[in-house]
Scaffold this active site. Sequence first.
Site, PDB file in Angstrom:
ATOM      1  N   GLU A 225      39.887  39.410  38.602  1.00 58.54           N
ATOM      2  CA  GLU A 225      41.057  39.031  37.923  1.00 58.54           C
ATOM      3  C   GLU A 225      41.985  39.433  38.842  1.00 58.54           C
ATOM      4  OE1 GLU A 225      40.646  37.447  35.391  1.00 58.54           O
ATOM      5  OE2 GLU A 225      38.738  37.928  34.695  1.00 58.54           O
ATOM      6  N   CYS A 259      50.223  40.577  35.687  1.00 54.39           N
ATOM      7  CA  CYS A 259      49.578  39.409  36.463  1.00 54.39           C
ATOM      8  C   CYS A 259      49.948  38.378  35.855  1.00 54.39           C
ATOM      9  CB  CYS A 259      48.206  40.002  36.490  1.00 54.39           C
ATOM     10  SG  CYS A 259      47.198  39.877  34.758  1.00 54.39           S
TER      11      CYS A 259
END
Length: 481
Positions: A225, A259
Amino acid sequence: MVANVVQLTEQKKQIQQLNRTFTAQQEGFRRNRMPSLTERRENLLRLKRLLLENQDALTAAIDRDFGGRSVDETLLAEVMPSVQGVNYALKHLGQWMKPSKRHVSMLFMPGSNKVHYEPLGVIGIMVPWNYPLFLAISPLTTALAAGNRAMIKMSEFTPHTSALVKEILEANFPEDLVAVVNGEVDVAQAFASKPFNHLLFTGSTAVGRHVMRAAADNLTPVTLELGGKSPALVSADVPMKDAAERIAFGKAFNAGQTCVAPDYVLCPADRMNHFVEAFREAVSNSYPTLKENPDYTSIINDRQHSRLQALLEDAKAKGADIIAINPADEHFGDDTRKMPIHLVLNASDDMEVMQEEIFGPILPIVPYGAVNEALDFINNRPRPLAMYYFGYDRRQQQYVIENSHSGGMSINDTLMHVAQDDMPFGGLGESGMGHYHGEEGFHTLSNARGIYAKQRFNSGRFVHPPHGTLIHKLVFKLFIR
């Protein structure tokens, strides 16, 4: 010199403990390869109880690590989704664990096909600093739901949170089921090099490459990720107040240290000034002040703060116009790591702010003409972890979906697709690989074991040698066509 020796000795001890714990978890898995539904539910309920009982202490630890982290942001983005993720797993786990019946071709009758979902073994979880609780607990929830054992490497940049998470989990779970590893870069490298049955890493693309290389030596499957430059595309006709307000929320949350935060905005060229003013108003309404406002989060450390300042200096030196959104016109000096959101106008590709993930309160605004021009701008760059589109025309929404690629997407909102328990979350290309959350996470951390079964009657003997019989010819005539 003495300090360095002490540090090396401590790292050596941490790596030795890491090795012992990994061996203990492997042995624990061999003793219990298929935990029952009851066992898994008990583990998840225990995890939920720990979150609820320790939420104040965890919130305080995260605040201390950041030097000022909004309590409500921690509750909204870390505690609440962690608890809700456990609740969702508890509700659906029984169904996820059931073997899946599959079709059997007439060629293989009588027989049955089922897919059994079995634990992989020992799962490694590497946690970043920006959401240190949620990004530890969410994959841990998935690992426990799938019947695995888990080792968690917390970030060295959140020492108070990392120590508390270790204390809480290890006081309530046996070491051979759940363990937390803390330490500096050498410990992280040793962690990534262990032959886990699956390794889940959340962090930067650059570090993700190193993690994947280390995992490759052991043929360890990975879920990465990562991040990247997630665009927000503003349509030609969306009410600007709506778009600016929602983009401002996504960028200001955790001071942009997310993110999936909007990394840059694509705005119609004739609406640029309108966006700037609407964005300024949205930020001012949410944060009338910044410096002493407990709702506005600090940059995590001096290193990150300096990096963000360097991005602004580089953009300014290369001709960008910088607009600081500072509602109370406060002075931000060396006494704080809080940083206003800075809009960057006239950004060009040679600026670092358009080349690397920003991960902070800086937002370039890029003008465009037609929507296909904006989509070309996005598609000519590495595929982002998230994409945001703002516009209420459903046909245009579908056009944007079909003509773009990203790990996930929110339409007329930011960040919120990550919080959906019943959807996979993940990236593609430079923004990552693999998915977790919900059922997709359960499947990621399970072995889908296909099992074909037959009983006394053996239809297969009709195709046994010797070949060339009438039965063989009939089988070929029926099934090779």
